[in-house]
Scaffold this motif. Structure first.
Motif, mmCIF file in Angstrom:
data_model
loop_
_atom_site.group_PDB
_atom_site.id
_atom_site.type_symbol
_atom_site.label_atom_id
_atom_site.label_comp_id
_atom_site.label_asym_id
_atom_site.label_seq_id
_atom_site.Cartn_x
_atom_site.Cartn_y
_atom_site.Cartn_z
ATOM 1 N N GLU A 145 0.848 -1.211 0.000
ATOM 2 C CA GLU A 145 0.000 0.000 0.000
ATOM 3 C C GLU A 145 0.877 1.252 0.000
ATOM 4 N N MET A 146 2.044 1.165 0.677
ATOM 5 C CA MET A 146 2.976 2.304 0.723
ATOM 6 C C MET A 146 3.773 2.430 -0.577
ATOM 7 N N GLN A 147 3.568 1.472 -1.481
ATOM 8 C CA GLN A 147 4.234 1.431 -2.795
ATOM 9 C C GLN A 147 5.759 1.468 -2.665
ATOM 10 N N ILE A 148 6.301 0.660 -1.730
ATOM 11 C CA ILE A 148 7.759 0.644 -1.600
ATOM 12 C C ILE A 148 8.376 -0.053 -2.831
ATOM 13 N N THR A 149 9.481 0.495 -3.282
ATOM 14 C CA THR A 149 10.213 -0.149 -4.393
ATOM 15 C C THR A 149 11.714 -0.026 -4.114
ATOM 16 N N ASN A 150 12.478 -0.824 -4.832
ATOM 17 C CA ASN A 150 13.931 -0.783 -4.648
ATOM 18 C C ASN A 150 14.489 0.605 -4.973
ATOM 19 N N THR A 151 15.575 0.962 -4.269
ATOM 20 C CA THR A 151 16.265 2.239 -4.533
ATOM 21 C C THR A 151 17.727 1.895 -4.840
ATOM 22 N N PRO A 152 18.489 2.868 -5.349
ATOM 23 C CA PRO A 152 19.910 2.573 -5.632
ATOM 24 C C PRO A 152 20.719 2.341 -4.347
ATOM 25 N N ILE A 153 20.164 2.711 -3.165
ATOM 26 C CA ILE A 153 20.957 2.576 -1.927
ATOM 27 C C ILE A 153 20.301 1.599 -0.945
ATOM 28 N N ASP A 154 19.654 0.556 -1.474
ATOM 29 C CA ASP A 154 18.976 -0.425 -0.602
ATOM 30 C C ASP A 154 19.931 -1.083 0.390
ATOM 31 N N THR A 155 19.450 -1.242 1.628
ATOM 32 C CA THR A 155 20.155 -2.120 2.569
ATOM 33 C C THR A 155 19.636 -3.536 2.320
ATOM 34 N N LYS A 156 20.330 -4.533 2.886
ATOM 35 C CA LYS A 156 19.862 -5.922 2.738
ATOM 36 C C LYS A 156 18.474 -6.067 3.359
ATOM 37 N N GLY A 157 18.284 -5.402 4.519
ATOM 38 C CA GLY A 157 16.988 -5.463 5.210
ATOM 39 C C GLY A 157 15.872 -4.929 4.330
ATOM 40 N N PHE A 158 16.129 -3.820 3.649
ATOM 41 C CA PHE A 158 15.085 -3.242 2.797
ATOM 42 C C PHE A 158 14.803 -4.139 1.590
ATOM 43 N N GLU A 159 15.845 -4.753 1.043
ATOM 44 C CA GLU A 159 15.621 -5.681 -0.082
ATOM 45 C C GLU A 159 14.649 -6.788 0.336
ATOM 46 N N LYS A 160 14.827 -7.269 1.588
ATOM 47 C CA LYS A 160 13.923 -8.326 2.083
ATOM 48 C C LYS A 160 12.494 -7.812 2.213
ATOM 49 N N LEU A 161 12.353 -6.552 2.663
ATOM 50 C CA LEU A 161 11.003 -5.978 2.796
ATOM 51 C C LEU A 161 10.313 -5.888 1.435
ATOM 52 N N VAL A 162 11.066 -5.507 0.414
ATOM 53 C CA VAL A 162 10.473 -5.424 -0.933
ATOM 54 C C VAL A 162 9.974 -6.812 -1.359
ATOM 55 N N GLN A 163 10.772 -7.839 -1.031
ATOM 56 C CA GLN A 163 10.348 -9.213 -1.364
ATOM 57 C C GLN A 163 9.084 -9.601 -0.611
ATOM 58 N N VAL A 164 9.013 -9.219 0.668
ATOM 59 C CA VAL A 164 7.821 -9.541 1.467
ATOM 60 C C VAL A 164 6.587 -8.890 0.842
ATOM 61 N N ALA A 165 6.748 -7.617 0.416
ATOM 62 C CA ALA A 165 5.621 -6.899 -0.209
ATOM 63 C C ALA A 165 5.219 -7.596 -1.512
ATOM 64 N N GLU A 166 6.217 -7.980 -2.312
ATOM 65 C CA GLU A 166 5.903 -8.615 -3.608
ATOM 66 C C GLU A 166 5.218 -9.954 -3.404
ATOM 67 N N SER A 167 5.738 -10.757 -2.463
ATOM 68 C CA SER A 167 5.136 -12.091 -2.342
ATOM 69 C C SER A 167 3.754 -12.012 -1.713
ATOM 70 N N ALA A 168 3.511 -11.018 -0.858
ATOM 71 C CA ALA A 168 2.153 -10.888 -0.287
ATOM 72 C C ALA A 168 1.145 -10.587 -1.382
#
Ligand code: NAP
Length: 263
Positions: free
Chosen positions: A193-216
């Motif tokens: 809902e927050m429309q999070i997407t990858n950025t050029p400065i992603d941390t590993k933690g944020f990459e995982k959050l993007v995956q969680v959003a996509e798989s949900a």
């Protein structure tokens, strides 16, 4: 018979042939089992003559196992409308729904007394299981089992792919899944809902959050709604999430007030 040793091939009838059933059917057929299916929509283009539209004809085939793979929201209507009188022999009924107390109660009510019941939840899907099922969790409860050999042969489909077999009650599953799977799906939906997407400065933690959003959001809204509506422990977890967010917000606000007050 010990699990993991069977070479017997089963006739498996699937009720509901959506994306998760397709995914399961591929491995079952690879193992040499015969899969026939019926569903609300027509899947004869995928299964040819093994897709049977007519429910009486489907129930009249000599299945060893009938696997309920329909959505959580439709299971009550689907199971209650099955023509059980067409069964030719006692059959093992199993389900793969992501909530467990709800289908268990319906199957216990509807399935003829001489047929066995096993409730299961493969804790993975087409994405997480795309490279195989090794070490992925598979939960099951032998609800009513007299034909041990048949039940073990069915469970062996998952065990021999390397799944971690976990026997527990449907109630225990729902309690644990509300705080793990339901919370994961909810966080994923919120992030989406927050429309999070990858950025050029992603941390590993944020990459995982993007995956969680996509798989949900790769899972159907029916599935997510079912997790909420038919797991009696989910509503409390939703309240826990809301109150945890408020507590975190208050913590930061109090800290900010203190810092500003010191100046
Ligand atoms: N996806 C996963 O990762 C996963 C993992 C473990 C367990 N499961 C469980 O597996 C089951 C299937 O999941 P899914 O991912 O394929 O998507 P789903 O949206 O939960 O279910 C789709 C299936 O339900 C049928 N269906 C939906 N509404 C219906 C209705 N009103 N009447 C009759 N049939 C109806 C669909 O039939 P048609 O296609 O013919 O319309 C299709 O076979 C669910 O119970 C889910 O909880 C899914």
């Amino acid at each position: 018979m010990a699990m993991g040793t069977s070479t017997r091939k089963l006739n498996i009838g699937m009720i509901g042939f959506g994306s998760f059933s397709h995914f399961l059917a591929k491995t079952m057929m690879k193992q040499g089992h015969v899969v026939r299916a019926t569903s609300r929509s027509d899947y004869s283009h995928q299964l040819g003559t093994n897709f049977i539209r007519d429910m009486e004809e489907f129930m009249g085939l000599e299945h060893d196992v009938i696997l309920i793979c329909t959505s959580i929201l439709s299971v009550s209507e689907v199971v209650k409308s099955l023509p059980f009188h067409c069964l030719r022999k006692p059959t093992l009924f199993a389900d793969v729904l992501s909530v467990k107390e709800h289908p268990k109660q319906i199957l216990l009510q509807e399935v003829p007394e001489d047929s066995d019941l096993v409730c299961t939840h493969p804790m993975f899907g087409p994405e997480s299981g795309k490279d195989g099922w090794k070490d992925l969790n598979f939960m099951y409860e032998r609800v009513r089992v007299r034909d041990e050999d048949l039940c073990s042969t069915f469970l062996n489909i998952f065990e021999c792919e390397g799944c971690k077999m976990i026997e527990m009650t449907c109630e225990e599953h729902d309690r644990l899944a509300a705080q793990s799977q339901f919370v994961t799906h909810t966080i994923g939906r919120i992030l989406s809902e927050m429309q999070i997407t990858n950025t050029p400065i992603d941390t590993k933690g944020f990459e995982k959050l993007v995956q969680v959003a996509e798989s949900a959001t790769n899972n159907s809204l029916d599935l997510y709604s079912g997790l909420f509506m038919h797991n009696r422990f989910a509503k409390q977890q939703m309240k826990n999430l809301e109150s945890a967010l408020q507590r975190v917000k208050r913590l930061l606000e109090a800290r900010m007030l203190r810092e500003n007050g010191d100046k």
